[in-house]
Enzyme design. Structure first.
Site, PDB file in Angstrom:
ATOM      1  N   HIS A   1      14.266 -39.101  -7.093  1.00 12.25           N
ATOM      2  CA  HIS A   1      13.443 -39.489  -5.948  1.00 12.25           C
ATOM      3  C   HIS A   1      12.020 -38.979  -6.078  1.00 12.25           C
ATOM      4  O   HIS A   1      11.307 -38.893  -5.084  1.00 12.25           O
ATOM      5  CB  HIS A   1      14.085 -38.986  -4.654  1.00 12.25           C
ATOM      6  CG  HIS A   1      15.453 -39.542  -4.428  1.00 12.25           C
ATOM      7  ND1 HIS A   1      15.677 -40.859  -4.123  1.00 12.25           N
ATOM      8  CD2 HIS A   1      16.678 -38.975  -4.534  1.00 12.25           C
ATOM      9  CE1 HIS A   1      16.977 -41.073  -4.026  1.00 12.25           C
ATOM     10  NE2 HIS A   1      17.608 -39.943  -4.272  1.00 12.25           N
TER      11      HIS A   1
ATOM     12  N   CYS B   1       0.865  -1.177   0.000  1.00  8.56           N
ATOM     13  CA  CYS B   1       0.000   0.000   0.000  1.00  8.56           C
ATOM     14  C   CYS B   1       0.911   1.238   0.000  1.00  8.56           C
ATOM     15  O   CYS B   1       1.933   1.258   0.670  1.00  8.56           O
ATOM     16  CB  CYS B   1      -0.944   0.107   1.178  1.00  8.56           C
ATOM     17  SG  CYS B   1      -2.161  -1.199   1.262  1.00  8.56           S
TER      18      CYS B   1
ATOM     19  N   TRP C   1      -3.074  -2.545  -1.786  1.00  5.91           N
ATOM     20  CA  TRP C   1      -2.829  -3.974  -1.991  1.00  5.91           C
ATOM     21  C   TRP C   1      -3.764  -4.650  -0.994  1.00  5.91           C
ATOM     22  O   TRP C   1      -3.588  -4.539   0.221  1.00  5.91           O
ATOM     23  CB  TRP C   1      -1.375  -4.304  -1.681  1.00  5.91           C
ATOM     24  CG  TRP C   1      -1.026  -5.735  -1.974  1.00  5.91           C
ATOM     25  CD1 TRP C   1      -0.599  -6.245  -3.166  1.00  5.91           C
ATOM     26  CD2 TRP C   1      -1.067  -6.832  -1.059  1.00  5.91           C
ATOM     27  NE1 TRP C   1      -0.380  -7.592  -3.046  1.00  5.91           N
ATOM     28  CE2 TRP C   1      -0.661  -7.979  -1.768  1.00  5.91           C
ATOM     29  CE3 TRP C   1      -1.419  -6.974   0.273  1.00  5.91           C
ATOM     30  CZ2 TRP C   1      -0.590  -9.250  -1.185  1.00  5.91           C
ATOM     31  CZ3 TRP C   1      -1.346  -8.229   0.864  1.00  5.91           C
ATOM     32  CH2 TRP C   1      -0.933  -9.342   0.130  1.00  5.91           C
TER      33      TRP C   1
ATOM     34  N   LYS D   1      11.849 -16.081  -9.563  1.00  2.38           N
ATOM     35  CA  LYS D   1      11.735 -14.952 -10.487  1.00  2.38           C
ATOM     36  C   LYS D   1      10.810 -15.324 -11.641  1.00  2.38           C
ATOM     37  O   LYS D   1       9.979 -14.542 -12.067  1.00  2.38           O
ATOM     38  CB  LYS D   1      13.144 -14.605 -11.005  1.00  2.38           C
ATOM     39  CG  LYS D   1      13.389 -13.184 -11.315  1.00  2.38           C
ATOM     40  CD  LYS D   1      13.895 -12.337 -10.175  1.00  2.38           C
ATOM     41  CE  LYS D   1      13.123 -12.457  -8.900  1.00  2.38           C
ATOM     42  NZ  LYS D   1      13.855 -11.945  -7.765  1.00  2.38           N
TER      43      LYS D   1
ATOM     44  N   GLU E   1      16.006 -19.298  -6.572  1.00  3.50           N
ATOM     45  CA  GLU E   1      15.812 -17.907  -6.957  1.00  3.50           C
ATOM     46  C   GLU E   1      15.363 -17.816  -8.423  1.00  3.50           C
ATOM     47  O   GLU E   1      14.500 -17.010  -8.768  1.00  3.50           O
ATOM     48  CB  GLU E   1      17.111 -17.117  -6.700  1.00  3.50           C
ATOM     49  CG  GLU E   1      17.174 -15.717  -7.274  1.00  3.50           C
ATOM     50  CD  GLU E   1      15.985 -14.831  -6.955  1.00  3.50           C
ATOM     51  OE1 GLU E   1      15.181 -15.146  -6.058  1.00  3.50           O
ATOM     52  OE2 GLU E   1      15.820 -13.818  -7.661  1.00  3.50           O
TER      53      GLU E   1
ATOM     54  N   ASN F   1      -1.919   2.149   5.731  1.00  5.40           N
ATOM     55  CA  ASN F   1      -1.092   1.026   5.306  1.00  5.40           C
ATOM     56  C   ASN F   1      -0.834   0.199   6.555  1.00  5.40           C
ATOM     57  O   ASN F   1      -0.410   0.739   7.568  1.00  5.40           O
ATOM     58  CB  ASN F   1       0.220   1.588   4.729  1.00  5.40           C
ATOM     59  CG  ASN F   1       1.208   0.510   4.341  1.00  5.40           C
ATOM     60  OD1 ASN F   1       0.845  -0.661   4.227  1.00  5.40           O
ATOM     61  ND2 ASN F   1       2.448   0.903   4.133  1.00  5.40           N
TER      62      ASN F   1
ATOM     63  N   GLU G   1       7.104 -15.556 -10.481  1.00  3.39           N
ATOM     64  CA  GLU G   1       6.591 -14.245 -10.086  1.00  3.39           C
ATOM     65  C   GLU G   1       6.080 -13.431 -11.270  1.00  3.39           C
ATOM     66  O   GLU G   1       5.030 -12.815 -11.183  1.00  3.39           O
ATOM     67  CB  GLU G   1       7.739 -13.429  -9.480  1.00  3.39           C
ATOM     68  CG  GLU G   1       7.718 -13.273  -8.013  1.00  3.39           C
ATOM     69  CD  GLU G   1       8.880 -12.406  -7.547  1.00  3.39           C
ATOM     70  OE1 GLU G   1       8.625 -11.564  -6.710  1.00  3.39           O
ATOM     71  OE2 GLU G   1      10.026 -12.554  -8.023  1.00  3.39           O
TER      72      GLU G   1
ATOM     73  N   ARG H   1       3.927  -0.451  -4.772  1.00  2.10           N
ATOM     74  CA  ARG H   1       3.599  -0.900  -3.415  1.00  2.10           C
ATOM     75  C   ARG H   1       2.218  -1.533  -3.330  1.00  2.10           C
ATOM     76  O   ARG H   1       1.854  -2.107  -2.309  1.00  2.10           O
ATOM     77  CB  ARG H   1       3.668   0.283  -2.446  1.00  2.10           C
ATOM     78  CG  ARG H   1       5.032   0.905  -2.325  1.00  2.10           C
ATOM     79  CD  ARG H   1       5.020   2.002  -1.313  1.00  2.10           C
ATOM     80  NE  ARG H   1       4.857   1.453   0.015  1.00  2.10           N
ATOM     81  CZ  ARG H   1       5.868   1.188   0.838  1.00  2.10           C
ATOM     82  NH1 ARG H   1       7.098   1.433   0.471  1.00  2.10           N
ATOM     83  NH2 ARG H   1       5.650   0.681   2.017  1.00  2.10           N
TER      84      ARG H   1
END
Ligand code: F6R
Length: 609
Positions: free
Chosen positions: A506, A2, A75, A487, A483, A101, A490, A27
């Site tokens: 496995h 936010c 958000w 990425k 990572e 926020n 996302e 944000r």
């Protein structure tokens, strides 16, 4: 998470607030709103709606004048992204407008109490209760009314409030969610992030937790919630406002930030390497040599990608300093009643310095007497201020939600830490110098890799077609795989799962066929042969392969897209293996036509638990 802005001064607030919100959209971007106040006696005007700031700007009423106002990008936490749930929230008479926020933990109790008292709640949000509580306070001042309301609230907040009866001021308060006051010429600004302020002023004051402030056109005062004064002063900060300007020609901050890495990596190393003694100098750790030698364990805490880089950092510390080290998700740490040991060095790692889970972990450790240092990018942020010492990452402002350059600098921050810890223990001067030479080569090697973007874009085009992918690596390469998968998922919304190459047999090998590509990390190391063997097992099952590797690795007759990264010292390999994965994710998302800087459901700083 936010974004909040506020303005009071001689200009029309509306367009300034909207411009500020555009700069804060990373944000939160599911709804936006502004409220402005005109001259004394005039009514509060509110415009808010679900969607982006540009939708709000287009739909703004013609008559929306006023020189005082607040704004918000949301958000969603309580209730979906709807017009009614967008901030600012008002009381029934529309005297008060509030942007918030954070999370009000006792909101459902307060909502019930207000409803029982006949208040008509028009949204599903926790924030709306604040507007009603402020309206019901009988204090003579706006400061008193806001303080009365906050006294009833449990939770975290950064809030800004305007009131039709007090058109000469904005009252703001902070508890856990950042708020920064910007001092202009006959005008004052407030925002949850420097990004919204730097175009107007670089003279700023960070509010502390538990602090409130009143902004008028000519200045600001700060005080505690019992209204006793505090001595918060504005300071001029050294920052380049253009760092917050829109992304590169492609319009993407992520692309620009990936390409900034040759320069941003130089910044984190600058002045910190001691070539003569093969060590690093990190004055900000606030530890003398005796304290440094007394460390028996290193525990790294971070969230999301910062946690994965923390795992890379733990390997660096173990390899170079020979101190047992591990990383843990900060979001889980404090819920398992962790044992806090006096000879453990705790390291909190965070780009924003605001991530609430990491901040709460830091507070828990300190409460129990542990020593925490921060690896933080945003100077003066909550985590940086809460720690006993730290290493600033100097990556510069990072705007894209998907973190790139800050993560790279986190890795280098860990390399510096490991070097310093290692050199007061068994790391030889020769190894220290070897590492320093490697660190000094990195910026140029990153630049070299970035020049091969077309090659990576081609590989990404194939990956973008798949619904599901694997990212695999071993030992140093496994956090890199995590990572890389992070990425990719996302920003492409593809299912991307990281696995240890050794674990394929496995279980996950069952999923491999021609529709499930694997991005594999196969550096030159003690496991190269085994890793190459695993590649052949995938190929035998017709799994498409992208292999990120070193030039001297012999893949045999493998049918794979091969991406060679420059070699450095083996301890520093992870970061050079990570860079191509950033570009694979970026180009796959670009090809899919997605909003790269603002992936759905996410926000840059996660300030709610
Ligand atoms: C991934 C990403 C997130 C953050 C995480 C921690 O690209 O950006 O996973 O790494 O939310 O954020 P900071 O580093 O601000 O604590």
């Amino acid at each position: 998470m936010c974004g909040i802005v506020g303005y009071i001064g001689t200009q029309q607030a509306g367009h300034l607030l909207l411009e500020g919100l555009t700069r804060l959209e990373h944000r939160g971007y599911d709804s936006a709103g502004v409220a402005v106040l005109g001259a004394s006696g005039s009514a509060l005007k509110v415009a808010k709606q679900a969607g982006r700031v540009r939708d709000l700007t287009e739909g703004l009423p013609k008559r929306f004048s006023g020189r005082v106002g607040i704004g918000h990008t949301r958000w969603a936490t309580h209730g979906p992204a709807t017009d009614a749930n967008a901030h600012p929230h008002t009381d029934a008479k529309r005297d008060v407008a509030v942007v918030h926020n954070g999370i009000i933990d006792n909101a459902s109790t307060l909502r019930r109490l207000l409803a029982d008292d006949g208040v008509d709640l028009v949204s599903d949000t926790d924030t709306e209760v604040l507007a009603h509580l402020i309206a019901r306070s009988e204090s003579d001042t706006l400061e008193g009314r806001v303080a009365d309301a906050l006294a009833l609230i449990e939770g975290t907040y950064g809030v800004a409030v305007v009131h039709a009866d007090f058109p000469d001021r904005i009252v703001v308060a902070r508890n856990g969610s950042p708020l920064i006051i910007g001092v202009g010429d006959k005008e004052m600004h407030v925002a949850s992030d420097l990004a919204a302020l730097v175009r107007y002023t670089t003279t700023v004051a960070h509010l502390d937790d538990g602090e409130m402030a009143t902004l008028t056109a000519t200045g600001f005062t700060t005080y505690r919630q019992d209204l006793t004064a505090t001595a918060n002063r504005a300071q001029t900060i050294d920052i380049d406002p253009s760092a917050y300007d829109a992304g590169d020609e492609g319009g993407s901050f992520m692309h620009r930030e990936i390409h900034e890495q040759p320069r941003s990596t130089e910044r984190v190393l600058r002045g910190r390497l001691d070539e003569r003694f093969g060590t690093a100098h990190l004055g900000g750790l606030n530890m003398d040599a005796r304290e440094t030698r007394a460390i028996r364990r290193v525990k790294i805490l971070g969230c999301g990608s910062a946690y994965y880089v923390g795992q890379m950092g733990a390997s660096l510390v173990e390899e170079l300093a020979r101190i047992p080290a591990d990383a843990e998700a900060a979001s889980e740490f404090r819920y398992r009643n962790p044992i806090i040991e006096p000879d453990t060095l705790y390291v909190a790692v965070s780009q924003s310095g605001e991530t609430i889970d990491t901040l709460l972990a830091v507070q828990e450790i300190r409460r129990k007497g542990g020593r925490v240092i921060g690896l933080v990018n945003v100077v003066g942020s909550a985590i940086a201020r809460e720690c006993d010492g730290g290493i600033y990452l100097h990556a510069g402002p990072e705007v894209a939600v998907a973190s790139t350059k800050a993560l790279t600098n986190m890795f280098l921050g860990f390399a510096l830490l490991a070097l310093q810890l290692g050199r007061v223990r068994d790391l030889s001067i020769a190894d220290g110098k070897r590492l320093i030479a490697g660190l000094n080569r990195l910026p140029e090697q990153i630049a070299e890799l970035l020049e091969r973007e077309d090659e990576l874009a081609e590989a990404a085009a194939r990956l973008a077609e798949a619904d599901s992918l694997f990212f695999i690596g071993r030992v140093r390469g496994f956090p890199v795989a995590r990572e890389g998968a992070q990425k990719f998922k996302e920003i492409t919304y593809r299912h991307a799962e990281a696995y240890q190459t050794s674990e394929l047999k496995h279980g996950p090998l069952a999923l491999i066929d021609e529709s499930v590509p694997t991005v594999a990390l196969v550096p030159t190391d003690e496991l190269t042969d085994r890793n190459v063997g695993a590649m052949h097992e995938i190929a035998a099952r017709r799994g498409p392969l992208v292999v990120v590797t070193h030039e001297d690795v012999d893949l045999g007759e493998l049918d794979a897209v091969r991406i060679d990264v420059p070699r450095n010292e083996r301890e520093l390999d992870p970061i050079l293996l990570t860079i191509p994965l950033q570009l694979l994710a970026y180009h796959a998302a670009l090809r899919l036509g997605l909003d790269i800087d603002k992936p759905r459901n996410l926000a840059k700083s996660v300030t709610v638990e």
